[in-house]
Design an enzyme around this catalytic site. Structure first.
Site, PDB file in Angstrom:
ATOM      1  N   SER A 172      58.682  33.475  25.787  1.00 49.28           N
ATOM      2  CA  SER A 172      58.157  34.112  24.613  1.00 49.28           C
ATOM      3  C   SER A 172      58.089  33.277  23.542  1.00 49.28           C
ATOM      4  O   SER A 172      58.012  32.200  23.406  1.00 49.28           O
ATOM      5  CB  SER A 172      59.587  35.229  24.185  1.00 49.28           C
ATOM      6  OG  SER A 172      60.514  34.667  23.743  1.00 49.28           O
ATOM      7  N   SER A 182      62.093  22.765  12.708  1.00 47.63           N
ATOM      8  CA  SER A 182      61.710  24.132  11.908  1.00 47.63           C
ATOM      9  C   SER A 182      61.703  23.581  10.333  1.00 47.63           C
ATOM     10  O   SER A 182      62.339  22.394  10.059  1.00 47.63           O
ATOM     11  CB  SER A 182      62.805  25.046  11.982  1.00 47.63           C
ATOM     12  OG  SER A 182      63.235  25.954  11.085  1.00 47.63           O
ATOM     13  N   TYR A 194      72.411  26.506  12.365  1.00 49.81           N
ATOM     14  CA  TYR A 194      70.861  26.122  12.570  1.00 49.81           C
ATOM     15  C   TYR A 194      70.404  25.063  11.801  1.00 49.81           C
ATOM     16  O   TYR A 194      69.705  24.132  12.351  1.00 49.81           O
ATOM     17  CB  TYR A 194      70.326  27.505  12.608  1.00 49.81           C
ATOM     18  CG  TYR A 194      68.707  27.576  12.830  1.00 49.81           C
ATOM     19  CD1 TYR A 194      68.288  27.284  14.318  1.00 49.81           C
ATOM     20  CD2 TYR A 194      67.764  27.462  11.990  1.00 49.81           C
ATOM     21  CE1 TYR A 194      66.953  27.479  14.710  1.00 49.81           C
ATOM     22  CE2 TYR A 194      66.193  27.588  12.424  1.00 49.81           C
ATOM     23  CZ  TYR A 194      65.935  27.350  13.731  1.00 49.81           C
ATOM     24  OH  TYR A 194      64.508  27.412  14.001  1.00 49.81           O
ATOM     25  N   LYS A 235      68.949  21.514  13.299  1.00 53.63           N
ATOM     26  CA  LYS A 235      67.595  21.001  13.359  1.00 53.63           C
ATOM     27  C   LYS A 235      67.466  19.679  12.694  1.00 53.63           C
ATOM     28  O   LYS A 235      66.553  18.833  12.803  1.00 53.63           O
ATOM     29  CB  LYS A 235      66.667  22.241  12.806  1.00 53.63           C
ATOM     30  CG  LYS A 235      66.371  23.282  13.558  1.00 53.63           C
ATOM     31  CD  LYS A 235      65.683  22.957  14.873  1.00 53.63           C
ATOM     32  CE  LYS A 235      65.260  24.627  15.553  1.00 53.63           C
ATOM     33  NZ  LYS A 235      64.689  24.005  16.847  1.00 53.63           N
TER      34      LYS A 235
END
Ligand SMILES: NC(=O)c1ccc[n+]([C@@H]2O[C@H](COP(=O)([O-])OP(=O)(O)OC[C@H]3O[C@@H](n4cnc5c(N)ncnc54)[C@H](OP(=O)(O)O)[C@@H]3O)[C@@H](O)[C@H]2O)c1
Length: 321
Positions: free
Chosen positions: A56, A186, A199, A203
């Site tokens: 996805s 990110s 998160y 990252k």
């Protein structure tokens, strides 16, 4: 005009052009230049490219972009049915045949299964040109309420799973004398993203790990690209981690939000891959401007973030400003 004045005017001109490119663009200046004048995604034709998290979002669109370019693909994730759907779509949209696409079930956190997966890919294609470490999950959670188990789960998926697979693939690339590792990091790998503490940490860690690797393997024709997207349309909010172990955020994206279209992010990622760029930022404004501000004026940007407050930064982050 004397030489000194000429140089001053050239510097001013460069700064003005740079600022306009930042304010009007959706990628860092060098990536914008490469997209216009650099190697095109089609230059990757024929390469064997393994995309994790291809079922996805960004991974899926990247598969279509690379299939159109004529790349041979390994599509991996946990949901086989979704991968088969992506494979079919690749064959419809791209210049690829059935045997050019290998669908491979792979759980990033099942480290014990990674060796078998690498062997299956090598048995099918004989080598791997590029590994795109894209599989990952984001987070919506308050820092203080986040359980340490969630911090651990985040690191397992977004960092250790990537390291595990890369450490198995790299020796084959080194032996062959060429290879490319691409990590979908990110903007949260560059800036603190509120309500995404684990998160952000994961990252940042991912980028640190691979920035170190890039220097170690630089003389072995191994390339490392860290891609830092800002807000992009995908399934990421639905399955984001929360504060609580085992929970999914189940958030929805509103089509009116100022997120980047997934195919645009995939295209720019393809350009970064074709040009073997080290680090790229892919984001609409104001996020792109914030990346530059943080790079060149870190303290001023941190002060400004505090002044703007959580509500405004959160809106910016969700593409709602
Ligand atoms: N969308 C954004 O705004 C944004 C911004 C910056 C960075 N990113 C990064 O982009 C990457 C792709 O995210 P996306 O936005 O495209 O989200 P997405 O639509 O949710 O796609 C995530 C992919 O990761 C796979 N995945 C999740 N857990 C996995 C596991 N344990 N093992 C194997 N595969 C797993 C999913 O496949 P299965 O569920 O089938 O396993 C899916 O294919 C992530 O690394 C994310 O951090 C996204």
């Amino acid at each position: 005009m004397d030489l000194q004045s000429l140089l001053v005017w050239i510097v001013i001109l460069f700064n003005v052009v740079g600022m306009v490119m930042i304010l009007l663009g959706d990628a860092d200046i060098l990536l914008q230049i490469r997209a216009k004048f650099g190697k095109s995604v089609k230059s990757l034709a024929g390469q064997v490219i393994w995309i994790t998290g291809a079922s996805s979002g960004i991974g899926e669109e990247l598969a279509y972009e690379l299939a159109r370019a004529g790349c041979r693909l390994v599509l991996s994730a946990r949901r086989i049915k979704e991968l088969e759907r992506v494979k079919k779509e690749c064959m419809l949209r791209g210049r690829v045949k059935d045997e050019d696409i290998l669908v491979l079930k792979l759980d990033s956190i099942d480290f014990a299964s990674h060796k078998t997966a690498v062997n299956k890919v090598l048995a099918h294609f004989k080598h791997i040109d590029v590994l795109v470490n894209n599989a990952g999950r984001s987070q919506r959670a308050e820092w203080l309420k986040t359980s340490v188990q969630v911090d651990r789960d985040m690191l397992e998926l977004n960092v250790l799973g990537v390291l595990s697979l890369s450490k198995l693939v790299l020796p084959y690339m080194i032996e062959r004398g060429s290879g490319h590792i691409v990590n979908i990091s990110s903007v949260a790998g560059k800036l603190g993203a509120p309500l995404s503490g684990s998160y952000t940490g994961a990252k940042h860690a991912l980028q640190g790990w691979f920035d170190a690797l890039r220097i170690e393997v630089g003389d072995k024709n191994i390339h490392v690209t860290n891609v830092c997207p800002g807000p992009v349309f995908s399934n990421i909010l639905a399955v984001a981690f929360t504060e609580n172990e085992g929970e999914e955020f189940r958030g929805e994206m509103n089509p009116n939000e100022k997120r980047m279209k997934t195919d645009r992010c995939a295209y720019l990622t393809g350009v970064a891959m074709a040009n073997k760029m080290w680090e790229v930022w892919i984001a609409k404004n104001p996020v792109l401007f914030f990346c530059y501000a943080n790079q060149y004026m870190p303290n001023l940007t941190k002060w400004l973030s505090g002044k703007l407050g959580l509500k405004t930064i959160k809106k910016m982050r969700e593409g709602q400003n």
